[in-house]
Design an enzyme around this catalytic site. Structure first.
Site, PDB file in Angstrom:
ATOM      1  N   LYS A 215       0.874  -1.180   0.000  1.00 59.58           N
ATOM      2  CA  LYS A 215       0.000   0.000   0.000  1.00 59.58           C
ATOM      3  C   LYS A 215       0.907   1.223   0.000  1.00 59.58           C
ATOM      4  CE  LYS A 215      -3.892   2.141   2.422  1.00 59.58           C
ATOM      5  NZ  LYS A 215      -4.257   2.533   3.796  1.00 59.58           N
ATOM      6  N   HIS A 234      -5.100   2.516  14.488  1.00 58.66           N
ATOM      7  CA  HIS A 234      -5.460   1.128  14.182  1.00 58.66           C
ATOM      8  C   HIS A 234      -4.289   0.223  14.540  1.00 58.66           C
ATOM      9  CE1 HIS A 234      -2.963   2.328  10.776  1.00 58.66           C
ATOM     10  NE2 HIS A 234      -2.708   1.044  10.587  1.00 58.66           N
ATOM     11  N   ASP A 236      -2.325  -3.196  12.784  1.00 58.26           N
ATOM     12  CA  ASP A 236      -2.298  -3.891  11.497  1.00 58.26           C
ATOM     13  C   ASP A 236      -2.780  -5.331  11.702  1.00 58.26           C
ATOM     14  OD1 ASP A 236      -1.265  -1.565  10.475  1.00 58.26           O
ATOM     15  OD2 ASP A 236       0.703  -2.388   9.960  1.00 58.26           O
ATOM     16  N   HIS A 290      -1.366   2.411  16.192  1.00 63.33           N
ATOM     17  CA  HIS A 290      -0.599   3.497  15.565  1.00 63.33           C
ATOM     18  C   HIS A 290      -1.479   4.321  14.641  1.00 63.33           C
ATOM     19  CE1 HIS A 290      -0.257  -0.064  12.969  1.00 63.33           C
ATOM     20  NE2 HIS A 290      -0.128   0.759  11.929  1.00 63.33           N
TER      21      HIS A 290
END
Ligand code: OGA
Ligand code: NI
Length: 354
Positions: A215, A234, A236, A290
């Protein structure tokens, strides 16, 4: 069906607006924690993201190798995120990856739109921006390019950027080298958990099934950076995530109740332990919360590679070796797809109660 065409954040940013649309403004309680990222990056006091030197991770000298592993283990347990240095991927290759991605994003928006994804039809690969997924309509200050880069037989090269012409070659080489680095890390983490060397690699799908998804996050300059986020808080979902960036600060980690800004460490690759490894290790390795700040002065670009297990083939649950009478399993079994569902559901619930 009503389809509204949202402008790309890049177009919004270059339109000359002085105040950002309300969808990009964070809720009041979050605003108090968002500061100027350049000021934040300078702060030397308080805990800092650890830097792990991988020079000796495959040393012939077993004692030296073990010391290196212990450093990695400590960082994975305490932080779940670190700057990797001497990771074996050349500066030259990293620079080329950055250059081809940047060149693609320098194309006019109309050119990039030719690669637009279509999230409503489940087609997530390509050029995109976040769609609002809840009633508040909250959006993030970024556009992105998302595509699968490894294993090679699972790639869809037809959707990869054709400009610049070196994009495919450079990105493919980076994917191969990152895949090898992921194996080394998974081996070391396995040994740290008292498992056989190849165990975690196997548990996340092995060479055939572990998917590497790139991404490229493109964060335009923002006229009101203290009101927005490039990427909201969020964890990962991946097994591991590897991040390169263009040396503009932005990443923050939620550590011991405070947001810590990651410094820009030359030639490093940031590595996150994701939820998948957190679950397999029964929480011994952490998947840290993070987020990404934006700023007024510089475009920030980051290249995040998510190493993910297959969606349905593997049941993720704490490995028996990580569970004991005093350490009961912290996570119920789930497939990767179910884990994604579970997180989305929780998020919707959060939003409903806001
Ligand atoms: C992500 C992410 C942070 C960054 O894409 O999951 O956390 O530095 N990005 O761009
Ligand atoms: Ni992330």
């Amino acid at each position: 069906m009503v389809t509204s065409v949202l402008p790309r954040v890049e177009s919004l940013a270059s339109s000359g607006i002085q105040s950002i649309p309300k969808e990009y403004i964070r809720p009041q309680e979050e605003l108090t924690s968002i500061g100027n990222v350049f000021e934040e990056e300078k702060k030397e006091e308080g805990p800092q993201v650890p830097t792990i030197d991988l020079t000796e991770i495959e040393s012939e000298d077993k004692e030296v190798q073990e010391r290196c592993r212990q450093e990695l283990k400590k960082a994975a347990m305490e932080w779940g995120v670190m700057h990797l240095v001497n990771h074996g991927i050349s500066e030259e290759l990293m620079d080329r990856v950055r250059k081809v991605g940047q060149k693609f994003f320098e194309l006019p928006v109309e050119e990039k739109e030719k690669y637009a994804n279509d999230q409503s039809s489940g087609n997530v690969q390509g050029y995109g921006s976040k769609l609002a997924n809840n009633a508040s309509g909250q959006l993030e200050w970024e556009d992105y390019f998302f595509h699968l880069i490894f294993p090679e037989d699972k790639r869809d090269l037809s959707i990869w950027p054709k400009i610049p012409s070196e994009y495919t070659e450079v990105t493919s080489e980076y994917a191969r080298q990152l895949r090898a680095l992921a194996s080394k890390i998974l081996s070391a983490l396995s040994i740290c958990l008292g498992l056989e060397e190849g165990r975690l690699e196997k548990e996340v799908g092995g060479v055939e099934e572990l998917l590497l998804q790139l991404k490229i996050n493109y964060y335009p300059k923002c006229p009101q950076p203290e009101l927005a986020l490039g990427v909201e808080a969020h964890t990962d979902i991946s097994a591991l995530t590897f991040i390169l960036h263009n040396m503009v600060p932005g990443l923050q980690l939620f550590y011991q109740g405070k947001w810590v800004t990651a410094k820009c460490v030359p030639n490093s690759i940031i590595m996150h332990i994701g939820d998948t490894i957190e679950i397999l290790s029964n929480g011994k390795f952490k998947s840290i919360l993070h987020r990404g700040l934006v700023n007024k002065e510089k475009v920030r670009i980051s290249w995040a590679v998510f190493c993910e297990p297959p969606k349905d083939k593997i049941i993720l649950k704490p490995l028996p070796e990580t569970v004991s009478e005093t350490e009961p399993p912290l996570f119920p079994p789930r497939t990767f797809a179910q884990h994604i569902e579970h997180k989305l559901f929780r998020k919707t619930q959060d939003n409903l109660s806001n």
